[in-house]
Every structure is written in structure tokens, then in C-alpha cells.
Design a protein around this motif. Sequence first.
Motif, PDB file in Angstrom:
ATOM      1  N   GLU A  56       0.643  -1.296   0.101  1.00  0.00           N
ATOM      2  CA  GLU A  56       0.062  -0.027   0.194  1.00  0.00           C
ATOM      3  C   GLU A  56       0.952   1.232  -0.146  1.00  0.00           C
ATOM      4  OE1 GLU A  56      -0.696  -2.642   1.950  1.00  0.00           O
ATOM      5  OE2 GLU A  56      -2.220  -3.272   0.549  1.00  0.00           O
TER       6      GLU A  56
ATOM      7  N   SER B  29      -5.614   2.710   0.462  1.00  0.00           N
ATOM      8  CA  SER B  29      -6.263   2.343   1.784  1.00  0.00           C
ATOM      9  C   SER B  29      -6.719   0.941   1.838  1.00  0.00           C
ATOM     10  CB  SER B  29      -7.542   3.260   1.920  1.00  0.00           C
ATOM     11  OG  SER B  29      -8.469   2.785   1.230  1.00  0.00           O
ATOM     12  N   ARG B  30      -6.559   0.240   0.847  1.00  0.00           N
ATOM     13  CA  ARG B  30      -7.132  -1.290   0.329  1.00  0.00           C
ATOM     14  C   ARG B  30      -8.613  -1.269   0.614  1.00  0.00           C
ATOM     15  NH1 ARG B  30      -5.437  -5.021   4.475  1.00  0.00           N
ATOM     16  NH2 ARG B  30      -5.413  -6.762   3.045  1.00  0.00           N
ATOM     17  N   ALA B  31      -9.073  -0.033   0.326  1.00  0.00           N
ATOM     18  CA  ALA B  31     -10.754  -0.113   0.367  1.00  0.00           C
ATOM     19  C   ALA B  31     -11.213  -0.659  -0.972  1.00  0.00           C
ATOM     20  CB  ALA B  31     -11.309   1.535   0.096  1.00  0.00           C
TER      21      ALA B  31
ATOM     22  N   ARG C 243     -16.703   1.039   5.070  1.00  0.00           N
ATOM     23  CA  ARG C 243     -16.192   1.122   6.677  1.00  0.00           C
ATOM     24  C   ARG C 243     -15.105   0.344   6.795  1.00  0.00           C
ATOM     25  NH1 ARG C 243     -19.117  -3.093   9.129  1.00  0.00           N
ATOM     26  NH2 ARG C 243     -20.967  -3.745   7.532  1.00  0.00           N
ATOM     27  N   ASN C 244     -14.384   0.201   7.688  1.00  0.00           N
ATOM     28  CA  ASN C 244     -13.354  -0.553   8.128  1.00  0.00           C
ATOM     29  C   ASN C 244     -13.814  -2.213   8.363  1.00  0.00           C
ATOM     30  OD1 ASN C 244     -11.728   1.317   7.952  1.00  0.00           O
ATOM     31  ND2 ASN C 244     -11.219   1.570  10.272  1.00  0.00           N
TER      32      ASN C 244
ATOM     33  N   ASP D   7     -10.246  -6.854   7.478  1.00  0.00           N
ATOM     34  CA  ASP D   7      -9.127  -6.695   7.662  1.00  0.00           C
ATOM     35  C   ASP D   7      -8.512  -5.435   6.613  1.00  0.00           C
ATOM     36  OD1 ASP D   7      -6.542  -6.841   9.063  1.00  0.00           O
ATOM     37  OD2 ASP D   7      -5.748  -8.168   7.427  1.00  0.00           O
ATOM     38  N   ARG D   8      -9.392  -4.445   6.242  1.00  0.00           N
ATOM     39  CA  ARG D   8      -9.013  -3.358   5.447  1.00  0.00           C
ATOM     40  C   ARG D   8      -9.665  -2.089   5.799  1.00  0.00           C
ATOM     41  NH1 ARG D   8     -11.964  -6.140   0.316  1.00  0.00           N
ATOM     42  NH2 ARG D   8     -11.991  -3.924  -0.547  1.00  0.00           N
ATOM     43  N   ASN D   9      -9.005  -1.088   5.345  1.00  0.00           N
ATOM     44  CA  ASN D   9      -9.477   0.419   5.680  1.00  0.00           C
ATOM     45  C   ASN D   9     -10.576   0.728   4.713  1.00  0.00           C
ATOM     46  OD1 ASN D   9      -7.658   0.505   7.884  1.00  0.00           O
ATOM     47  ND2 ASN D   9      -6.065   1.115   6.376  1.00  0.00           N
TER      48      ASN D   9
ATOM     49  N   TYR E 153     -11.274   6.545   1.871  1.00  0.00           N
ATOM     50  CA  TYR E 153     -10.907   7.867   2.538  1.00  0.00           C
ATOM     51  C   TYR E 153     -10.966   9.047   1.293  1.00  0.00           C
ATOM     52  CZ  TYR E 153      -6.005   7.221   0.849  1.00  0.00           C
ATOM     53  OH  TYR E 153      -5.069   6.868   0.203  1.00  0.00           O
TER      54      TYR E 153
END
Length: 550
Positions: A39, A220-222, A199-200, A203-205, A208
Motif C-alpha cells: 500500500e 487504503s485497501r478499500a 467502513r473498516n 482486515d481493510r480500511n 477515504y
Amino acid sequence: MVYDVCIIGSGAGASPVAYELSKAGFSVVVLEKGEFYKEDDFSKDELAVSRRKMFVPELKDEYHIVIQKEPNGETKEYKGTWSFWNGSLVGGSSNLMSGFFHRLKPNDFRLKSVYGEIDGANVIDWPISYDDLEPYYTKVEEVVGVSGKVVKHKFSEPRSKMHFPYEKLEENEATKWFDKAALDLGLTPLPTPRAIISRNLLDRNACYYSHFCGGFPCASRAKGSGRVLLQQCPAKIIPKAFVYKLVSDKFSVKEALYYDEFKKSHSIKAKIFVVAAQAIETSRLLLNSKNKHFPNGLANNSNQVGKNLIFSAGGAGSGTFYLKDLSKFDGDALMSRGLFFNRFIQNWYEFSQNGKKYKGGTIDFLFEHPNIIPNIIEQFYDDDGNLLYGDKLMAKIKANIYASRKLTFEVFNDWLPTNTTFVSVSDTYKDKYGVPVALINLEAHKHDLKVGEFLSKQAVKILEKMGAKDVSYNASYDPPPNLVAGGARFGDDPSTSVLDKNCKAHELTNLYVSDASFMPTGGSVPYTWSIYANSFRVADIIKKRLLNLV
């Protein structure tokens, strides 16, 4: 070591197979041509990261030869100037997608039966139905992560449950103008499902809202890329591994040969091989893996490998909203950066003209990409083509960048498979590894442009109703390289297809293809959700086989 499964590629067609089988305890190795980025490597600095170009090979080393036949009959050849690379990195081009997720509809699986034959097109029905894929669409929502809000109406995608597992992303207030304009025109505005978590979780954010989705990896790995699936499973990943040949006997594949970054050759042996290198490269690999048992290429004694290549037809357009035409409240809402404009229209997914029913498509609406660099470059010239500089350039930048905002649209409709759009390999030209390069032969069916033109004109009406200025559109015969499928279509007849309905090669006992190559038709939506869903389906099939349940 002999692995249970060797997977070539790591994107949407590969990662679910690796995820499911390695978590089930099987030994899985993934061979990926590109690098394994973290990331921290994905800056949103538009000067530091050159979007997609940073994550694809240099054409001087690994080029394509593109042969395009245009509507006027003229044929043009492009050698090393037109790129069809889409993302050579762990997770593949799913890292670079915008994440617009739409399911296929039941009639997409029965294009020939429902809409009839079209002269010059090789349209067939799928060997599976929507019901076969539906549980896996739902699985993608949960595991990959799809955010959205489902509105129940006659245009809704068929669903087993009327909600998405994750809340919709935050939206710009300007979506309300769109909704009103669409409703005033008698249309149904729909919130776009996105493969971006709100939303978080997993195991990912959460997202943003940098708004740098299209063409940029997610820091963010979203975003639901294949990379985030591979990060959550124990599969062995070998990056910088270019698979140049699959070695087989008459019945099965024995090993995959690959070059590392130093052009040193290695071998991987496995019980089962899964190819998911993206459609063009999958066909190229099979065609370059010829031997005495398969003199025309692996799994190609029927001469179907590379045939019926498809893209996504359609069009694109935009309209501009100027702050001088808006109240301060509306202007502040419009210029609020980061929040999405998640809206789409499917009123014309099917339409009739002169008593005949046509397959239509999807129109996605979105703000122009926030990367300021290309937007600024567009301001360098006046309407007569004269170079601007100094005060004149600054005035134009202020008027078009800081005092206005573009709303764009993308149209997706079927690219009809034909005999004249296919992949072959060159007898003359080779890449830096000494491997024959792909010849990409292109000729769009005239029906594709007709539908794309119709849908684009409908999108223009919505923008005009919203009050946008400088509205324009373009429907083109040029294929979008990031939306490619076919080349190893599945079917029940081995003489007209490469794969069976389980995506196993008809002619080999242990070779599967799980990227978009399997698709005989593409539907009128971006392909990614369907690729993910089918890949989870193939994973289940292979799992049962490894467990000796079939």
C-alpha cells in the motif's frame, strides 16, 4: 515440489481461485508477471504515480501488433504504438479499476435465444444460466466487498436478497440534481454499486475519498482488488514470473515454464493448472504452447483459441457546470472534492425500435478524474489551436478548472463476437524474452456503434436536463483495452468452444481458464463482477475435484 494448483495471473480471474483453494488447505502457487506492491507504494501524488502506465510493460520491450479494419474498409497496422496491457502487478488490472459493479441479467446468458441472430456476429447462448452464477455474485459482495444501496424496481438486477452487505459510499450533493432530471424525463436513477468498502472491515480500511480510483491503485485497501484477496490467504506468490509456455502430453499439462526478471528459466509442476493472464495474454500463452499433440497451440485442435475476442462497445461524453450559473450553496456542493457521483441508468438495457427488440446497455455517470495534470494540459491551447501562456493561460485554467466541474458518462453495450476480431501470434516478431508477440485483429460490428450511439444520445438528454453546458459525446469503433474478454469461450460443443461449462479445456484433463476469456458474450456492463463470480465458481469446481467429490 508438485503443487496442487498452479495459477498463471493474479487478478480478478485468478485471486478467488487462489483464495478459496489455499484457505481450504491445498498447496497453491501463483505466478505473476508483475511486481508485488504494498500500500505504501501507491501514492496519490499525480506527479509521482503515472497512473496505469507505471504498472504495465514498456512497449519497446513487450509490444503488441494491432491490425484494425475501419468502417471504410481501410486496414491500419500499429506495431508497438497501441498498448493492450492492463496491469502487470499482483492483483492485475483489478488494482486499477474504478469498481463500478453491475451484475449480468438473465437475458445476457441467452443473447441468441432472446434477441435472435445478427448477420456477421457469432452470438451464442451461455452453457450456464444466471441462476448458476447468482450465488457467486452474492459471495463476491461479501468477500471482495461491494458497497451500495439497492432500489427495488423493474430495472433492478435480479437478487437473492434486496440489500448490499456494506453501506453505500458518501455521495456528492449534485446527485440530487441528477435524480430530479432523470425522474422528470420518466427515467429511474440508480445508485451505483462499487467494489469499494465504506467502513473498516475484512482486515481493510474504509475508503477515504481521494477519488483517485480509475487508473490508480488503492492506498487504503478499500478497493476490492485481487491483491487484497491474495493478502488474506496462504497461497505462495511468485512475482516477476513471466510464464512463456505450458508443457503437456496428449492428455494433461505437466509444468509451467517461466522467466524471472533476469530471464532465467524455471519450472513449476502441479496437479491442476489455471490460466488467468487476461484474455489476450491467455490466448497468446496457449498459442505459444504448441507441441506435437497440439500443433496449433495448447487446447487448440479445434482452432478456437484466440477466436471471438470481445471488448465493451459504447461511448462517452460530458457536460460542464459553471459556478457563475449556480447559487453559492449549489456551487459549494458541486465543488466538494472526493465524494462520489454514483449514478447509473439502465432504462434502455433493452429497447424497441420499429417493432424489433434490441439489447441495449448501461450508462454510468461520474465526475471527471481528479488528476489535475491532464486537466491542466487540456487548457494549453485556445479554440483555434494557438498555444496559450501567461495571463491568458491562467484565465482559462481558472475558468475551466476552478470555476467549473465536468460530469461525464460512460456507455457499456455488447461488443458482438465476429470472425474478424481475434488473437493470433506473430511468425516474425518476438518480445524481449524471445516469445512471439500477440497479433490483435480488430473489426467492430456496425451494430455495436448503432447501439452505443443510441445510448449516448439518451445520456446527453439527461445532462442537458440538468442544465449542463458544452455537452458532447463520442461513440467509437475503437475498443477499450481495459475491457477485453473472449478468446477461449466456454460451451458444450468442443468444435466451437475451447472450454466446457466448468471452464476446463475440452482437450486436457487438468487445464482451466478462469479470466474473462471464457465469456462468449460480454453483456452490457463492465465485466469485473462477473469475472470474480465465475472465478469463485471455478474454485468450487476444482475444490470438489481435489477432494474427490466428483
